[in-house]
Design a protein around this motif. Structure first.
Motif, PDB file in Angstrom:
ATOM      1  N   GLY A  20       0.784  -1.323   0.020  1.00 54.27           N
ATOM      2  CA  GLY A  20      -0.085   0.171   0.010  1.00 54.27           C
ATOM      3  C   GLY A  20       0.854   1.111   0.041  1.00 54.27           C
ATOM      4  O   GLY A  20       0.573   2.283  -0.885  1.00 54.27           O
ATOM      5  N   THR A  21       1.808   1.362   0.847  1.00 50.54           N
ATOM      6  CA  THR A  21       2.772   2.454   0.777  1.00 50.54           C
ATOM      7  C   THR A  21       3.682   2.721  -0.103  1.00 50.54           C
ATOM      8  O   THR A  21       3.822   3.792  -0.601  1.00 50.54           O
ATOM      9  N   GLN A  24       1.461   3.998  -3.073  1.00 50.61           N
ATOM     10  CA  GLN A  24       1.303   5.644  -2.669  1.00 50.61           C
ATOM     11  C   GLN A  24       2.446   6.383  -2.872  1.00 50.61           C
ATOM     12  O   GLN A  24       2.230   7.867  -3.540  1.00 50.61           O
ATOM     13  N   ASP A 176      -3.153  -4.812  19.171  1.00 51.75           N
ATOM     14  CA  ASP A 176      -3.048  -3.456  19.721  1.00 51.75           C
ATOM     15  C   ASP A 176      -2.701  -4.060  21.288  1.00 51.75           C
ATOM     16  O   ASP A 176      -3.323  -4.921  21.806  1.00 51.75           O
ATOM     17  N   HIS A 211       1.423  -1.483  15.516  1.00 51.16           N
ATOM     18  CA  HIS A 211       2.260  -0.402  15.961  1.00 51.16           C
ATOM     19  C   HIS A 211       3.897  -0.440  15.844  1.00 51.16           C
ATOM     20  O   HIS A 211       4.514   0.669  16.296  1.00 51.16           O
ATOM     21  N   ASN A 236       4.695  -3.053  10.959  1.00 48.43           N
ATOM     22  CA  ASN A 236       4.843  -1.745  10.104  1.00 48.43           C
ATOM     23  C   ASN A 236       6.174  -1.319  10.618  1.00 48.43           C
ATOM     24  O   ASN A 236       6.815  -1.714  11.585  1.00 48.43           O
ATOM     25  N   LEU A 239       4.638   3.981  13.145  1.00 47.87           N
ATOM     26  CA  LEU A 239       3.418   4.431  12.616  1.00 47.87           C
ATOM     27  C   LEU A 239       3.980   5.874  11.738  1.00 47.87           C
ATOM     28  O   LEU A 239       4.890   6.258  12.121  1.00 47.87           O
ATOM     29  N   PRO A 240       3.201   6.245  10.984  1.00 53.82           N
ATOM     30  CA  PRO A 240       3.633   7.312   9.842  1.00 53.82           C
ATOM     31  C   PRO A 240       3.584   8.627  10.611  1.00 53.82           C
ATOM     32  O   PRO A 240       2.666   8.995  11.552  1.00 53.82           O
ATOM     33  N   GLU A 241       4.485   9.414  10.573  1.00 62.51           N
ATOM     34  CA  GLU A 241       4.693  11.054  10.961  1.00 62.51           C
ATOM     35  C   GLU A 241       4.969  11.599  10.006  1.00 62.51           C
ATOM     36  O   GLU A 241       5.324  11.574   8.938  1.00 62.51           O
ATOM     37  N   PHE A 242       4.601  13.321   9.942  1.00 61.14           N
ATOM     38  CA  PHE A 242       4.996  14.004   9.263  1.00 61.14           C
ATOM     39  C   PHE A 242       6.208  14.878   9.574  1.00 61.14           C
ATOM     40  O   PHE A 242       6.292  15.586  10.686  1.00 61.14           O
ATOM     41  N   GLY A 245       6.840  18.106   6.210  1.00 59.92           N
ATOM     42  CA  GLY A 245       5.802  17.767   5.147  1.00 59.92           C
ATOM     43  C   GLY A 245       5.884  16.544   4.227  1.00 59.92           C
ATOM     44  O   GLY A 245       5.086  16.281   3.654  1.00 59.92           O
ATOM     45  N   ILE A 247       5.651  12.229   4.614  1.00 58.26           N
ATOM     46  CA  ILE A 247       5.347  11.142   5.522  1.00 58.26           C
ATOM     47  C   ILE A 247       6.530  10.237   5.641  1.00 58.26           C
ATOM     48  O   ILE A 247       7.325   9.914   4.704  1.00 58.26           O
ATOM     49  N   TYR A 249       8.131   6.940   7.972  1.00 62.21           N
ATOM     50  CA  TYR A 249       7.883   5.758   8.978  1.00 62.21           C
ATOM     51  C   TYR A 249       9.252   5.526   9.718  1.00 62.21           C
ATOM     52  O   TYR A 249      10.234   5.481   8.832  1.00 62.21           O
ATOM     53  N   CYS A 275       3.027  -1.833   6.187  1.00 59.80           N
ATOM     54  CA  CYS A 275       3.182  -0.419   6.016  1.00 59.80           C
ATOM     55  C   CYS A 275       4.252   0.161   6.336  1.00 59.80           C
ATOM     56  O   CYS A 275       4.772  -0.005   7.447  1.00 59.80           O
TER      57      CYS A 275
ATOM     58  N   LYS B 160      -4.180  15.191   6.839  1.00 62.00           N
ATOM     59  CA  LYS B 160      -3.610  16.401   6.604  1.00 62.00           C
ATOM     60  C   LYS B 160      -4.226  17.099   5.325  1.00 62.00           C
ATOM     61  O   LYS B 160      -4.405  18.194   5.343  1.00 62.00           O
ATOM     62  N   GLU B 189       1.248  17.201  14.712  1.00 65.22           N
ATOM     63  CA  GLU B 189       1.747  17.410  13.383  1.00 65.22           C
ATOM     64  C   GLU B 189       0.917  17.753  12.188  1.00 65.22           C
ATOM     65  O   GLU B 189       1.451  18.515  11.378  1.00 65.22           O
TER      66      GLU B 189
END
Lengths: 293, 213
Positions: A20-21, A24, A176, A211, A236, A239-242, A245, A247, A249, A275, B160, B189
């Motif tokens: 998936g990623t 993207q 989880d 996670h 994964n 988890l994704p972070e920005f 600007g 994305i 992992y 992911c 976002k 974020e």
């Protein structure tokens, strides 16, 4: 026809990383849902598969996670269920060229099953069976039912795979962590899950998504304690972070090497990524595997 | 029969998910002339509040919450005709949707039920919602809050896009987010106005943003 014993005789095997990623990253406008890449950009999909094979994947997964009729119906693509799944297998096999096995990916239906939702168990079963029959007919070597958050749904899918004639069927769930330890959204623990899935004839069981690297090793450890079924883990990369600007992992290929070492010492049979993992993560795992063998 | 005991009985029916009992008990209380707002607050919301807390503390999981939510729905159906005029519920309006690419709606639906039970009007725009859809529906309903949900790490990043779309249009409505893979840091974020770890927290968050205690 491939058997689970034949697979296990080859030692620890590597699955691929995220699909998936990876899709993207191409930023294609016409791949929503992601299964549309199978029809609209087969060359791009093949490129993803080839990268993973080059990185050392022994088993690659078809891009059919959301390829059941019910899931495709949400995008009004239900009538293309055969076309989308068949194309995915064809492209994966073209990329594998016999150098890697092809696993047919089967994800949750995305709809609640009775008594919690409207969908009958029978319809859920038939929906899974339809997709799995198409995947098998198109020539996958095994079926992987993955990212399940309800054991009941996982069991329905597993029974459908058996009925469809799948000779090797794996099932992974997503856990989880909380006060009680690891649980699916529906409250099942890794140990309960693996015992029930074994009883229903799963050939291997495991955990994916979630996670990150640590939780999934705990899931494998808990499963190993109660059951001797072969185990697959596909975490994964966090988890994704920005960040600025973009994305990101955060769990790097270097961390994936340590993770692989720990997975080997736990006695895990199959390792892959979900992911955020890339061919670099798979390459890192492969370097550890080659050193240890 | 002491009324407090009756409320407790109904509250337990909600907790245990006995939807038919909950419905008939609600009707019985209404026929006895009990104030519908009291039935809602003292029995139904109390029950759902406990369900929400137990879910938050992982004492129960999604299936138990779903059967409680069904019982709540059955009771609300009996109650709704009475909740008009002075009894009308309206703490505010909340728009809820699952973002584009994502078909999961268990979490969103739980949040919707908890918010409705707490007295909010919920506009549920379903799953797979684009930024444009969130925006158009917001314009149509002028809600006090917009809530987004996602279960997948591949789709959570779309939140976002939605937040930026609202900013471009200069719309200042508070936007809140929730979903299994999310956390507060992610919310910060992407510039969301709040994050709820579960449906119980979501109600608290909405109360807080709208200054309702």
């Amino acid at each position: 026809m491939l058997t689970i014993n034949e697979l296990l005789s080859k030692g620890i095997l590597l699955f691929d990383g995220a699909m998936g990623t990876s899709i993207q990253k191409f930023n294609l406008p016409d791949v929503d849902p992601p299964e549309l890449i199978n029809l609209n950009h087969p060359d791009k999909l093949k490129e993803i598969h080839l990268k993973y094979i080059e990185a050392g994947s022994n088993i690659i997964e078809t891009n059919t996670f959301g390829g059941s009729r019910l899931r495709l119906n949400l995008s009004e693509l239900g009538d293309k269920v055969k076309e989308i799944n068949t194309a995915a297998v064809r492209i994966a096999k073209e990329a594998a060229k016999g150098k890697a096995y092809v696993a047919g990916s089967v994800g949750p239906l995305g709809v609640l099953i009775e008594p919690y939702g409207e969908l009958s168990s029978e319809e859920a079963f038939n929906t899974y069976k339809e997709q799995i029959e198409i995947l098998l007919e198109a020539g996958v070597d095994l079926i992987l039912i993955e990212t399940m958050i309800s054991l009941d749904e996982a069991l329905i899918a597993l029974n459908a795979a058996k009925e469809a004639g799948s000779k090797i069927t794996g099932v992974t769930l997503t856990f989880d962590s909380g006060a009680l330890g690891l649980r699916t959204s529906f409250g099942e623990s890794p140990s309960d899950a693996i015992l029930k899935l074994k009883e229903s004839g799963a050939d291997f069981v495991g955990s994916n998504c979630g996670h990150g690297l640590t939780d999934i090793l705990l899931a494998a450890e808990e499963m190993k304690k109660v059951c001797d079924l072969p185990i697959l883990i596909q975490p994964n990369a966090g988890l994704p972070e920005f960040i600025d600007g973009n994305i990101v992992y955060n769990e790097s290929p270097e961390m994936f090497m340590k993770f692989t070492q720990r997975a080997i010492s736990l006695g895990v049979n199959f390792i892959g990524g979900c992911c955020g993992t890339t061919d670099l993560h798979i390459k890192a795992a492969n370097s550890v595997l080659r050193k240890s063998s | 029969m002491e009324i407090g005991l009756k409320f407790e009985e109904l509250s337990n029916m909600i907790i245990e998910g006995k939807h038919l009992d909950a419905e008939s008990s609600t009707k019985y209380l209404l026929e006895m002339g009990i104030d519908p707002k009291n039935i809602l607050d003292e029995a139904l919301m109390k029950g759902m509040g406990i369900v929400g807390q137990r879910f938050r503390d992982q004492q129960i999981f999604v299936p138990q919450v779903l059967i409680s939510a069904r019982a709540m729905k059955f009771s609300m159906k009996a109650l709704e005709p009475y909740l008009v005029g002075d009894n009308a519920l309206s703490k505010g309006k909340v728009l809820l949707g699952t973002v584009k690419g994502d078909v999961h709606d268990i979490g969103k639906n739980l949040v919707a039920i908890m918010l409705q039970g707490s007295g909010y009007e919920v506009i549920d725009i379903g799953t797979g919602c684009s930024a444009e859809k969130f925006y158009d529906e917001y314009l149509k309903h002028k809600t006090d809050i917009v809530g987004m949900s996602a279960l997948l790490t591949t789709t959570m990043v779309y939140m976002k896009t939605v937040i930026e779309f609202f900013k471009e249009k200069n719309v200042m409505v508070p936007i809140i987010i929730g979903g299994a893979p999310l956390n507060q840091r992610f919310a910060d974020e992407i510039g969301a106005d709040g994050f709820g770890r579960n449906s119980y927290d979501a109600v608290k968050l909405v109360d807080k943003i709208l200054n309702i205690n």
